[in-house]
Design a protein around this motif. Sequence first.
Motif, PDB file in Angstrom:
ATOM      1  N   UNK A 186       0.799  -1.218   0.000  1.00  0.00           N
ATOM      2  CA  UNK A 186       0.000   0.000   0.000  1.00  0.00           C
ATOM      3  C   UNK A 186       0.840   1.280   0.000  1.00  0.00           C
ATOM      4  N   UNK A 187       2.176   1.149   0.028  1.00  0.00           N
ATOM      5  CA  UNK A 187       3.010   2.347  -0.053  1.00  0.00           C
ATOM      6  C   UNK A 187       2.893   2.969  -1.441  1.00  0.00           C
ATOM      7  N   UNK A 188       2.886   4.304  -1.510  1.00  0.00           N
ATOM      8  CA  UNK A 188       2.949   4.928  -2.825  1.00  0.00           C
ATOM      9  C   UNK A 188       4.410   5.126  -3.215  1.00  0.00           C
ATOM     10  N   UNK A 189       4.645   5.434  -4.480  1.00  0.00           N
ATOM     11  CA  UNK A 189       6.030   5.423  -4.954  1.00  0.00           C
ATOM     12  C   UNK A 189       6.791   6.707  -4.649  1.00  0.00           C
ATOM     13  N   UNK A 190       6.312   7.450  -3.675  1.00  0.00           N
ATOM     14  CA  UNK A 190       7.084   8.566  -3.128  1.00  0.00           C
ATOM     15  C   UNK A 190       7.422   8.305  -1.659  1.00  0.00           C
TER      16      UNK A 190
END
Length: 433
Positions: A186-190
């Motif tokens: 669920x982490x975003x790519x930032x």
Amino acid sequence: MTDSTAASQVVLLTKLPGTSESPPSLPSGTVSLFADNNWANSRLDLNIDDFGPGSRQTLKSYMLDQATYVAFNLPIGTVMTLMDNIQPVQDGKSVADLSNCGRCVDLVGTGNTESLNLESVNMNDCISSFFWRTVDLNMGAIEMFDDVDFNGGRTTIFLSEWNSGQIYPVNNWWLQDKVSSIRWKSLNDRQKATLFDNSDGTGNEYDNIKGWGNIKEIANLGDDATFNDQMSSFRWDGITPEKEIIAPFNIVLGNVSSSSGLTSVISGTNSSSLAQPVTVTLTNSDAQTLTITTLDQQVQGITSTQTLSESAGVPGEDSASTTWAIALSYTYTQSTTKTTTETTTIALAISQTVNAPPETSYTATLLVNIGKIPPKIYKTTAQRWYKVAVTGGMVDPSNNNLYLRVEPVSVSITGSLASSTTVNIVSTPLTKS
């Protein structure tokens, strides 16, 4: 990069091991504990409306260390943590700090009734206390498991509950030196995170937890990363752009239902035989305010500029709308103060010109309506350049081969701005001697 929602984020989290038989249907906001591995015997119902968020509660005595099955129906974004020990929040710590809480498991709301077999997470006959809170799932989470292949006891670190750039020890957490597999879908790519061997962030580390790329989980920290049963602290960081250009956007205001008026009046005499231009000016230093809140959680500071790009009234006719151009600037440097909302007072200076008829005395009136802007989400885009290969980023040779990506930007805006202007002139013929 695409806009995510709490509903899309929750499905990326690992589903808890359920029961063989379907649980009883529950109303939203309810967690039910059952003493046996069925839904028929001793039961305790917990409704989140009966307990304050972030407040640790002790179970009723008949269910202390008795629960085997759990049924829960929590709204998306609501999380209840079940705890082995009765442990108040320590001074200076957040409720998410699980020091001395023993084994824990997080019930993450999906909006539906779900089930959990506590035997599958090594918590049978362990539950003594609990707390619930609302979590920003859009900030992502890191799931940690006692056993390989994402089994056994587990704890979820929701990034919204921990400041970026800070090392957090997990001394006295059950999972200290026990983590054998991890998942971070669920982490975003930032975003990226690092796990450390020692509580102060030293020693061996695992630093490949990142939102970009293809790897989103490690099933065996021993075989795949030489980091089995070592985690004693963690830190997460936002990946900030090296350069950013946020496209300006407009707020167009007409006759707003909730408004107040400011007026400026000028009187005079035109003794000539020709119509003469008359300019009416209105200034005010405090009638206009604007509050802008960014929805990007990785922003550390926000500033804005506002420009009244159109303002025109037609004498004797309906007032004209106004157009405000809004330009944003973000900062990402970690500081002790995080500001995602900016409120500014905007000086008002509007001039309108009308013609005074020949050989008349006249009174020219300028009316500016100050409209109340209801809260609304405005969307624009940002060009952002990164050092890392973010998803969808394109190498930009004109900017040191950084990775360029166009990303959505959303802000909430409310306040009071000039919404319309009207100018009119009333004249009386001069009396001829």
